[in-house]
Design a protein around this motif. Structure first.
Motif, mmCIF file in Angstrom:
data_model
loop_
_atom_site.group_PDB
_atom_site.id
_atom_site.type_symbol
_atom_site.label_atom_id
_atom_site.label_comp_id
_atom_site.label_asym_id
_atom_site.label_seq_id
_atom_site.Cartn_x
_atom_site.Cartn_y
_atom_site.Cartn_z
ATOM 1 N N GLN A 270 -3.010 -6.698 -5.392
ATOM 2 C CA GLN A 270 -2.714 -5.283 -5.567
ATOM 3 C C GLN A 270 -2.179 -4.697 -4.248
ATOM 4 O O GLN A 270 -2.626 -5.082 -3.164
ATOM 5 N N VAL A 271 -1.248 -3.765 -4.341
ATOM 6 C CA VAL A 271 -0.655 -3.140 -3.159
ATOM 7 C C VAL A 271 -1.485 -1.937 -2.736
ATOM 8 O O VAL A 271 -1.863 -1.104 -3.561
ATOM 9 N N VAL A 272 -1.791 -1.875 -1.434
ATOM 10 C CA VAL A 272 -2.533 -0.751 -0.860
ATOM 11 C C VAL A 272 -1.572 0.040 0.026
ATOM 12 O O VAL A 272 -0.904 -0.538 0.888
ATOM 13 N N VAL A 273 -1.515 1.352 -0.189
ATOM 14 C CA VAL A 273 -0.613 2.225 0.564
ATOM 15 C C VAL A 273 -1.448 3.124 1.465
ATOM 16 O O VAL A 273 -2.384 3.796 0.995
ATOM 17 N N ASP A 274 -1.141 3.135 2.760
ATOM 18 C CA ASP A 274 -1.898 3.983 3.685
ATOM 19 C C ASP A 274 -1.251 5.365 3.808
ATOM 20 O O ASP A 274 -0.235 5.660 3.171
ATOM 21 N N GLU A 275 -1.857 6.210 4.662
ATOM 22 C CA GLU A 275 -1.403 7.589 4.783
ATOM 23 C C GLU A 275 0.030 7.696 5.270
ATOM 24 O O GLU A 275 0.750 8.662 4.951
ATOM 25 N N ALA A 276 0.456 6.724 6.060
ATOM 26 C CA ALA A 276 1.816 6.765 6.609
ATOM 27 C C ALA A 276 2.832 6.085 5.693
ATOM 28 O O ALA A 276 4.001 5.963 6.050
ATOM 29 N N GLY A 277 2.375 5.612 4.538
ATOM 30 C CA GLY A 277 3.276 4.943 3.621
ATOM 31 C C GLY A 277 3.370 3.443 3.825
ATOM 32 O O GLY A 277 4.148 2.770 3.137
ATOM 33 N N GLY A 278 2.582 2.904 4.762
ATOM 34 C CA GLY A 278 2.562 1.461 4.964
ATOM 35 C C GLY A 278 1.949 0.743 3.781
ATOM 36 O O GLY A 278 1.037 1.267 3.128
ATOM 37 N N ARG A 279 2.434 -0.439 3.494
ATOM 38 C CA ARG A 279 2.010 -1.170 2.301
ATOM 39 C C ARG A 279 1.483 -2.546 2.701
ATOM 40 O O ARG A 279 2.143 -3.296 3.425
ATOM 41 N N THR A 280 0.285 -2.858 2.218
ATOM 42 C CA THR A 280 -0.317 -4.172 2.426
ATOM 43 C C THR A 280 -0.921 -4.636 1.116
ATOM 44 O O THR A 280 -1.036 -3.867 0.157
ATOM 45 N N LEU A 281 -1.332 -5.896 1.066
ATOM 46 C CA LEU A 281 -2.019 -6.425 -0.102
ATOM 47 C C LEU A 281 -3.517 -6.189 0.031
ATOM 48 O O LEU A 281 -4.070 -6.200 1.135
ATOM 49 N N LEU A 282 -4.180 -5.996 -1.105
ATOM 50 C CA LEU A 282 -5.614 -5.717 -1.090
ATOM 51 C C LEU A 282 -6.387 -6.832 -0.401
ATOM 52 O O LEU A 282 -7.358 -6.562 0.323
ATOM 53 N N ALA A 283 -5.987 -8.089 -0.594
ATOM 54 C CA ALA A 283 -6.692 -9.198 0.061
ATOM 55 C C ALA A 283 -6.658 -9.059 1.572
ATOM 56 O O ALA A 283 -7.627 -9.385 2.268
ATOM 57 N N GLU A 284 -5.535 -8.573 2.106
ATOM 58 C CA GLU A 284 -5.428 -8.381 3.554
ATOM 59 C C GLU A 284 -6.319 -7.233 4.013
ATOM 60 O O GLU A 284 -6.934 -7.296 5.081
#
Length: 429
Positions: A270-284
């Motif tokens: 799943q993709v996680v989006v932070d406040e600045a719009g950065g995108r990482t995977l939930l596993a990370e």
């Protein structure tokens, strides 16, 4: 000496659910000659100490073939390692080959057994006191115990005779929301569940995914037994059917390789989006939780499992054909022994019946009397057979049923264990 009140300790220390497995081990230790139809562990005959060194060498050879220097190999095996592990590429390929699950290596976290994967997933997903876990009931005590340790409320979703009904999931989710809480995730074992042995038909799997999407539920799919069906009928995982990204897949090498390595994994793409719009995977994102639990999964244990995957060309289904046949034979032996020692002419009147799972390690037997810890003690001492009270897997219920396991024994011991159980049932009924 300091004395502490048990009431001042966290509930997980003395919780009956969490201590139930300790009780089983303690009874088994006091009655070593009793036949254990309680243990869900794999059969010892598949394992050799010599295999550990052989798999290590295979994995080291794989790393060198990938172009790694001896210095780099030494560091990978003998130093602290990457939090999410070093087997992501091999596991990703195995998931694709065996299950049709296509995920990047970065979506894989290698854990210290699947139990750690459960703890990490729950800790990452359940943020506040109103976040609750929906869990199929009867439920594997590892998940309910993990939730208890973390202080996460578990709301039961009862199984019917045909397993989990998506309509029941929807009803429970609506009720939980009406109470002002958020149903955050659903825990389910779609194939040959522990303890019930139930399997979910493919149309039901699809409906469950639709319900999960409709009710904003993440699904924690636990798949320790999927390889061990009584036939070769393809049973797609929920993750392989998932088009909305709602499934987090929990895997284990305990049954398909060997449990002593204590290596499991989770897949969270799943993709996680932070406040600045950065995108990482939930596993990370989850790696921060793991780093505070175990720092990283033992690189040496990972290397052993890596060697298994290398030798199998990343197909554990192909590599486990001998185990698959053994467990199939044992399950058929258990079901036949129940028919032999509880003939229909007698069992109907006594209220004895059991399910007939399509695979896995477990059968549930309903009996006309309380199957509790006290009776288990009698069973071990006087009849020489162990089993697991089904009440261990319920918040409230399962008092007149017991779970039998067929994985750990030779077939003739399975038959003898059922014969001894039949004597107990005849005497107590």
């Amino acid at each position: 000496m300091v004395e502490l009140s048990r009431g001042d300790l966290h509930v997980s220390v003395w919780d009956p659910v969490a201590t139930s497995m300790n009780f089983l081990n303690e009874v088994a230790g006091r009655y070593p000659d009793a036949i254990s139809l309680a243990a869900g562990r794999p059969y010892d005959g598949f394992y050799s100490v010599d295999d550990v060194e052989r798999y290590l060498r295979l994995y080291v050879g794989h790393l060198r073939a990938e172009g790694l220097t001896d210095e780099r190999v030494r560091g990978l095996l003998l130093q602290y390692g990457r939090t999410n592990g070093q087997l992501g590429s091999l596991i990703s390929r195995m998931l694709d080959v065996d299950h049709g699950i296509a995920v990047p290596a970065e979506a894989v976290m290698v854990t210290a057994g699947c139990q750690e994967a459960m703890v990490i997933a729950l800790r990452a997903l359940c943020v506040g006191p109103d976040d609750v876990l929906l869990a199929v009931e009867p439920c594997y005590v590892g998940m309910t115990g993990a939730a208890r340790i973390l202080g996460v409320e578990v709301v039961a979703v009862p199984e019917g005779d045909d397993g989990l009904d998506p309509r029941t999931v929807a009803e429970v989710a609506r009720r939980v929301r009406a109470e002002g809480k958020r149903p955050r995730a659903l825990y389910v074992v779609p194939d040959f569940a522990n303890p019930s042995g139930a399997s979910m038909p493919v149309p039901t799997r699809r409906r469950l995914l639709d319900v999960a999407a409709e009710h904003d539920l993440l699904v924690l799919e636990d798949d320790p037994y999927g390889l061990f069906g009584l036939d070769d009928e393809p049973r797609p995982t929920l993750k392989s059917l998932d088009t909305d990204g709602c499934v987090i897949y929990l895997g284990s090498f305990a049954k398909s390789c060997f449990p002593g390595a204590r290596v499991g994994f989770l897949v969270a793409d799943q993709v996680v989006v932070d406040e600045a719009g950065g995108r990482t995977l939930l596993a990370e994102e989850m790696s921060a939780v793991k780093s505070m639990l175990t720092v990283n999964t033992s690189p040496i244990a990972q290397a052993v499992i890596g060697g298994v995957l290398v030798e199998a060309d990343c197909s554990l289904r192909a590599a486990n054909q001998d185990k698959i046949e053994f467990y199939r034979h044992n399950l058929r032996t258990l079901l036949t022994a129940l028919e032999d020692h509880f003939p229909r002419s007698g069992r109907d009147g006594h209220g004895v019946r059991w399910n007939a799972p399509a695979g896995g390690f477990f059968v549930v037997v309903d009996v006309p009397f309380p199957a509790d810890e006290k009776l288990l003690e009698v069973s071990a001492e006087r009849y020489g057979v162990l089993w697991t009270p089904m009440s261990f897997f319920y918040r409230s219920g399962g008092h007149r049923a017991l779970r039998l396991s067929c994985s750990y024994l030779e077939p003739e011991r399975v038959r003898e264990g059922v014969r001894r159980l039949s004597r107990l049932v005849a005497d107590v009924s």
